[in-house]
Design an enzyme around this catalytic site. Sequence first.
Site, PDB file in Angstrom:
ATOM      1  N   SER A  76     -72.865  11.254  47.574  1.00  0.00           N
ATOM      2  CA  SER A  76     -71.967  10.187  48.014  1.00  0.00           C
ATOM      3  C   SER A  76     -72.573   9.439  49.207  1.00  0.00           C
ATOM      4  CB  SER A  76     -70.582  10.768  48.335  1.00  0.00           C
ATOM      5  OG  SER A  76     -69.646   9.742  48.537  1.00  0.00           O
ATOM      6  N   HIS A 131     -63.946   7.764  45.063  1.00  0.00           N
ATOM      7  CA  HIS A 131     -64.626   7.877  43.761  1.00  0.00           C
ATOM      8  C   HIS A 131     -63.622   7.870  42.605  1.00  0.00           C
ATOM      9  CE1 HIS A 131     -68.431   8.400  45.746  1.00  0.00           C
ATOM     10  NE2 HIS A 131     -67.922   9.380  46.476  1.00  0.00           N
TER      11      HIS A 131
END
Length: 288
Positions: free
Chosen positions: A87, A193
Amino acid sequence: MITYVFPGQGSQKQGMGSELFDEFKELTAQADEILGYSIKRLCIENPYSNLNKTQFTQPALYVVNALSYLKKIQETDIKPDFVAGHSLGEYNALFAAEAFDFETGLKLVRKRGELMSMVSNGGMAAVMGLNEEQVSEVLIDHHLHAIDIANVNAPYQIVISGQKEDIDKAASIFEAKTDVTMFLPLNVSGAFHSRYMNHAKQEFEQFLDTFHFAPLSIPVISNVYARPYSSEVIKPTLADQINHSVKWTESIRFLMEKGQMEFEEIGPGNVLTGLIRRIQTDAEPMTR
């Protein structure tokens, strides 16, 4: 061969980078100027518990990861064969691959953290003991259509993302499954996400358009595709990362297929080291 991996949100801890800020005075001063506050004070003293607030966590981790990488290169003079980041850590992988300089990366991460922190009423939880397919089945069977799979961290560690009330509702459903060893709500305020980040993604896309990126000097594995980045599509790939799931298991399996691969985590903690060990135990290398 060696792959350097960079951790993302969740790896932050008070005191991180304490040995780096004075060594990299110029970059630390640059960071302070861009952020408008002392990065050293944030990381070492953690005033107002800001280190756990997304808009502060992301720049702090980016800076500590970046300085850790520069220190590593200084000491070993060895460039890795591949880089990957989880990420937020993907920005450090791109920095290591010279897609952009330290300053540009920090400006991107600051904006990303700000946009992501504005998305409230969201929640995320880690489901341990089920694989991605099994988690999807539970979501479908129990009509939890408003929940997305956010991270496939290891074969049996899947993170789900959605509105807080939906994640709360999912807890008892997953805990009732015999194979679930743990249902762990994460300390986040947004449904990262997932589809709930669509607006943040659109705004970030516009911001990305104002930057120029250089060709990559090291292959970077993308969270979205679990394959190496293509230099021409860095911007859309970074935008997609905000509302797509992090394919960490598949990324590591792709790298395992390359042959004798060592992994080294660069930055605070050893979260990724643990996940990689689990992937190596529970999954096969990716077949072409």
